[in-house]
Scaffold this active site. Structure first.
Site, PDB file in Angstrom:
ATOM      1  N   CYS A 179      -3.222   1.478   6.318  1.00 64.64           N
ATOM      2  CA  CYS A 179      -3.557   0.708   7.534  1.00 64.64           C
ATOM      3  C   CYS A 179      -4.220   1.592   8.580  1.00 64.64           C
ATOM      4  O   CYS A 179      -4.941   1.105   9.448  1.00 64.64           O
ATOM      5  CB  CYS A 179      -2.294   0.077   8.103  1.00 64.64           C
ATOM      6  N   GLU A 234       7.790   1.282  16.228  1.00 63.89           N
ATOM      7  CA  GLU A 234       8.893   1.844  15.451  1.00 63.89           C
ATOM      8  C   GLU A 234       8.752   3.359  15.494  1.00 63.89           C
ATOM      9  O   GLU A 234       7.740   3.878  15.963  1.00 63.89           O
ATOM     10  CB  GLU A 234       8.870   1.288  14.018  1.00 63.89           C
ATOM     11  N   ASN A 239       0.814  -1.228   0.000  1.00 61.81           N
ATOM     12  CA  ASN A 239       0.000   0.000   0.000  1.00 61.81           C
ATOM     13  C   ASN A 239       0.842   1.271   0.000  1.00 61.81           C
ATOM     14  O   ASN A 239       0.479   2.262  -0.626  1.00 61.81           O
ATOM     15  CB  ASN A 239      -1.002  -0.006   1.158  1.00 61.81           C
ATOM     16  N   GLU A 249       4.006  -4.913  12.453  1.00 59.16           N
ATOM     17  CA  GLU A 249       3.035  -3.824  12.239  1.00 59.16           C
ATOM     18  C   GLU A 249       1.925  -4.425  11.381  1.00 59.16           C
ATOM     19  O   GLU A 249       2.144  -4.713  10.208  1.00 59.16           O
ATOM     20  CB  GLU A 249       3.683  -2.646  11.501  1.00 59.16           C
TER      21      GLU A 249
HETATM   22  P1  NAP Z   1       0.394  -9.406   3.488  1.00 55.85           P
HETATM   23  O1  NAP Z   1      -0.307 -10.251   2.504  1.00 55.85           O
HETATM   24  O2  NAP Z   1       0.421  -9.830   4.902  1.00 55.85           O
HETATM   25  O3  NAP Z   1       1.870  -9.236   2.936  1.00 55.85           O
HETATM   26  C1  NAP Z   1       2.855  -8.409   3.559  1.00 55.85           C
HETATM   27  C2  NAP Z   1       4.229  -8.849   3.096  1.00 55.85           C
HETATM   28  O4  NAP Z   1       4.489 -10.149   3.631  1.00 55.85           O
HETATM   29  C3  NAP Z   1       4.354  -8.988   1.581  1.00 55.85           C
HETATM   30  O5  NAP Z   1       5.662  -8.632   1.171  1.00 55.85           O
HETATM   31  C4  NAP Z   1       4.119 -10.473   1.386  1.00 55.85           C
HETATM   32  O6  NAP Z   1       4.650 -10.930   0.185  1.00 55.85           O
HETATM   33  C5  NAP Z   1       4.866 -11.024   2.586  1.00 55.85           C
HETATM   34  N1  NAP Z   1       4.514 -12.386   2.989  1.00 55.85           N
HETATM   35  C6  NAP Z   1       3.386 -13.096   2.731  1.00 55.85           C
HETATM   36  N2  NAP Z   1       3.465 -14.335   3.286  1.00 55.85           N
HETATM   37  C7  NAP Z   1       4.668 -14.401   3.913  1.00 55.85           C
HETATM   38  C8  NAP Z   1       5.331 -15.397   4.675  1.00 55.85           C
HETATM   39  N3  NAP Z   1       4.799 -16.600   4.897  1.00 55.85           N
HETATM   40  N4  NAP Z   1       6.550 -15.124   5.188  1.00 55.85           N
HETATM   41  C9  NAP Z   1       7.116 -13.921   4.997  1.00 55.85           C
HETATM   42  N5  NAP Z   1       6.544 -12.934   4.270  1.00 55.85           N
HETATM   43  C10 NAP Z   1       5.328 -13.164   3.739  1.00 55.85           C
HETATM   44  O7  NAP Z   1      -0.173  -7.913   3.492  1.00 55.85           O
HETATM   45  P2  NAP Z   1      -0.521  -7.022   2.233  1.00 55.85           P
HETATM   46  O8  NAP Z   1      -1.784  -7.522   1.620  1.00 55.85           O
HETATM   47  O9  NAP Z   1       0.693  -6.845   1.372  1.00 55.85           O
HETATM   48  O10 NAP Z   1      -0.779  -5.610   2.948  1.00 55.85           O
HETATM   49  C11 NAP Z   1      -1.988  -5.263   3.513  1.00 55.85           C
HETATM   50  C12 NAP Z   1      -1.959  -5.452   5.019  1.00 55.85           C
HETATM   51  O11 NAP Z   1      -0.868  -4.731   5.572  1.00 55.85           O
HETATM   52  C13 NAP Z   1      -3.207  -4.903   5.689  1.00 55.85           C
HETATM   53  O12 NAP Z   1      -3.638  -5.823   6.668  1.00 55.85           O
HETATM   54  C14 NAP Z   1      -2.721  -3.630   6.342  1.00 55.85           C
HETATM   55  O13 NAP Z   1      -3.468  -3.217   7.472  1.00 55.85           O
HETATM   56  C15 NAP Z   1      -1.338  -4.005   6.712  1.00 55.85           C
HETATM   57  N6  NAP Z   1      -0.512  -2.822   6.924  1.00 55.85           N
HETATM   58  C16 NAP Z   1      -0.174  -2.501   8.204  1.00 55.85           C
HETATM   59  C17 NAP Z   1       0.591  -1.361   8.440  1.00 55.85           C
HETATM   60  C18 NAP Z   1       0.988  -0.961   9.841  1.00 55.85           C
HETATM   61  O14 NAP Z   1       1.842  -0.097   9.968  1.00 55.85           O
HETATM   62  N7  NAP Z   1       0.427  -1.550  10.871  1.00 55.85           N
HETATM   63  C19 NAP Z   1       0.990  -0.553   7.362  1.00 55.85           C
HETATM   64  C20 NAP Z   1       0.614  -0.925   6.078  1.00 55.85           C
HETATM   65  C21 NAP Z   1      -0.147  -2.069   5.861  1.00 55.85           C
HETATM   66  P3  NAP Z   1       3.671 -11.097  -1.095  1.00 55.85           P
HETATM   67  O15 NAP Z   1       2.970  -9.810  -1.290  1.00 55.85           O
HETATM   68  O16 NAP Z   1       4.622 -11.390  -2.174  1.00 55.85           O
HETATM   69  O17 NAP Z   1       2.744 -12.209  -0.745  1.00 55.85           O
END
Ligand code: NAP
Length: 491
Positions: free
Chosen positions: A293, A472, A161, A259
């Site tokens: 997020c 962080e 995002n 996070e």
């Molecule tokens: P995601 O599917 O959890 O993926 C996040 C990252 O983790 C991606 O680089 C993903 O790679 C990788 N990943 C997936 N499975 C993994 C595994 N088994 N081991 C290690 N890495 C793995 O999240 P997203 O859909 O990209 O992002 C949306 C989410 O992020 C939402 O829930 C949002 O709330 C959260 N978010 C939180 C914050 C915060 O600061 N709290 C900030 C921004 C976003 P791939 O994409 O290649 O699968």
């Protein structure tokens, strides 16, 4: 014209990993397509990396730490961060275009928020490491002083995002504290991370300090988390993935920062400054198409102004017209992928099944020409759902907001706190005592009053409950990306 003209190292439509200061294809030679979601067309092919690539990156990081990088001074590392910031700034337009093409976000947002924040992250942590100090605890007949040492190699795993914004938020403090890093951006958004690798090369950063491994989370990401010579993981992403990362990393006693997701409440009291609040709440709900997020996706409105506020809010939301993300006049772009658009759409359908009424949006807009197959979805407002409905409690992470009237402060708090998440909240009121009172009781890592997403990089950033573990930002980042060592000297 292809966005890849902005990545000089790219060969044809292929971009590469960056390991040990070199741009390399994946060890297997396999690639993955990377799409422009607004046009549903392939932008690039990226390496489909696996454990073999991660192994080479670990060796490169180890070599860097064993060489001059391991002995570098705070001032040398701060200089490096400043050179990186300056170089990104010089290429701001390129970075913004890459980010906008890769994510579908409006270029105006990439230019005014994403890329300037990445520059600020590098500058901020250059200053922070120059000015850091450690503690000294004198005692009877002895003196304690505490050093902060690098941890080793960090895996930095980031979502789609805010690609460069979040990657730089981790890379800058990790490097400032003398670690080496292996970054794995979302495979949906690899381009600005690749441009950052080019910047490391351009400014002559020592080889192996910043390594970039593209690929899928379950393959490259998992290999990073599992590798025994990677001593820490900073992860930003979904709560379910975070749980998987924690289950792998915790038994290896890695340093771990998580996070995770959110379902953030926006609490509007009848005594708010009406016009400022409507404007602020629209931004909180729909910035980056609701894919931040911190976005406020549950809008709690005190009953005396419910109808008036709802109508003003919906009128403003209807003015957000999805369009060409690269047009500087566009304020609402596409979602990250067709798959994600389908997920948001399924929640719009669920909202009706759950008894809600869609006040605006709820469907795909009709766009012409090159955007007709893009991942667009109209900003959507739903009323009439109970606060415990699935649409009101599950993270949708897109342009869909639910409205909930409330009668008392107690009721507002009950609704606000009635979800598994606790990342961010905003409270809108002109009553100062109420602002303090409610902010203290909201179960959330961050609360904004009469504003949203106003960030000071020194403050702790992170969530409670299922929104994450650890903080962080400022000294919290410097502490996370280092080991403290106490030395006690008998005098
Ligand atoms: P995601 O599917 O959890 O993926 C996040 C990252 O983790 C991606 O680089 C993903 O790679 C990788 N990943 C997936 N499975 C993994 C595994 N088994 N081991 C290690 N890495 C793995 O999240 P997203 O859909 O990209 O992002 C949306 C989410 O992020 C939402 O829930 C949002 O709330 C959260 N978010 C939180 C914050 C915060 O600061 N709290 C900030 C921004 C976003 P791939 O994409 O290649 O699968």
């Amino acid at each position: 014209m292809s966005a890849l003209r902005l990545l000089p190292h790219a060969q044809g439509n292929k971009v590469h990993n960056f390991i040990g200061g070199e741009f390399l294809p994946s060890a297997s030679g396999e690639t993955l397509p990377n799409l422009d979601p607004a046009r549903n067309e392939t932008l690039a092919l990226i390496p489909r990396s696996n454990a073999a690539d991660v192994q080479v990156a670990v060796q490169a990081a180890n070599s860097a730490r064993a060489a001059a990088w391991g002995k570098s001074s705070d001032a040398e590392r701060a200089d490096l961060l400043e050179r990186i910031a300056n170089r990104i700034e010089a290429r701001l337009d390129d970075f913004a275009e890459l980010e906008s093409r890769d994510t579908g976000k409006p270029i105006s947002l990439a230019k005014s928020v994403d890329i300037p924040r990445a520059i600020a992250n590098f500058r901020f942590f250059a200053g922070a490491v120059r000015h850091q100090s450690t503690s000294c605890h004198p005692m009877q007949g002895a003196l304690n002083y505490t050093l902060r040492r690098p941890v080793g190699t960090f895996g930095l795993i980031t979502p789609w995002n805010l690609p460069l914004y979040l990657l730089s938020w981790k890379t800058a403090p990790a490097i400032a504290m003398g670690n080496a890093v292996i970054a794995k951006p979302s495979e949906l958004t690899p381009l600005t991370a690749t441009a950052l690798a080019e910047v490391f090369k351009d400014v002559d950063a020592p080889a192996g300090v910043f390594n970039l491994v593209h690929g899928l989370g379950a393959e490259a990401g998992q290999a990073i988390v599992e590798h025994e010579q990677i001593q820490g993981i900073s992860f930003t992403g979904g709560t379910m993935t975070g749980g998987r990362v924690a289950a792998t990393a915790a038994p290896m006693f890695k340093k771990l920062s998580l996070e995770l997701g959110g379902k953030n409440p926006t609490v509007v009291f009848a005594d708010c400054d009406f016009e400022t609040t409507v404007e602020g709440v629209v931004r909180a709900a729909f910035a980056n198409q609701g894919q931040v997020c911190l976005c406020g996706s549950r809008l709690l409105i005190e009953r005396p102004i419910y109808e008036r506020f709802r109508d003003a809010f919906v009128e403003r939301v209807k003015a957000l017209k999805p369009g060409n993300p690269q047009d500087p006049a566009t304020s609402f772009g596409s979602l990250i992928s067709l798959g994600h658009r389908d997920k948001v759409e399924s929640y719009a359908k669920l909202a009706i099944e759950e008894g809600g009424t869609i006040l605006c949006g709820g469907k795909r807009p009709q766009l012409d020409g090159e955007f007709s197959e893009g991942a667009f979805f109209e900003p959507t407002v739903v009323e009439g759902l109970g606060p415990n409905s699935r649409c009101s409690t599950e993270e949708i992470f897109g342009p869909l907001v639910t409205l909930h009237p409330f009668d008392t402060e107690e009721e507002a708090l009950e609704i606000a706190n009635g979800v598994r998440y606790g990342l961010a909240a905003s409270v809108w009121t002109t009553n100062l005592s109420r602002a303090h009172r409610v902010s203290e009781r909201i179960e959330s890592g961050m609360v904004w009053v009469n504003t949203w997403l106003l960030r000071d990089l020194r403050v702790p950033f992170g969530g409670m409950k299922d929104s994450g573990v650890g903080r962080e930002g400022g000294r919290h980042s410097l502490e996370f990306f280092s080991e403290s060592r106490n030395i006690c000297i008998q005098l």
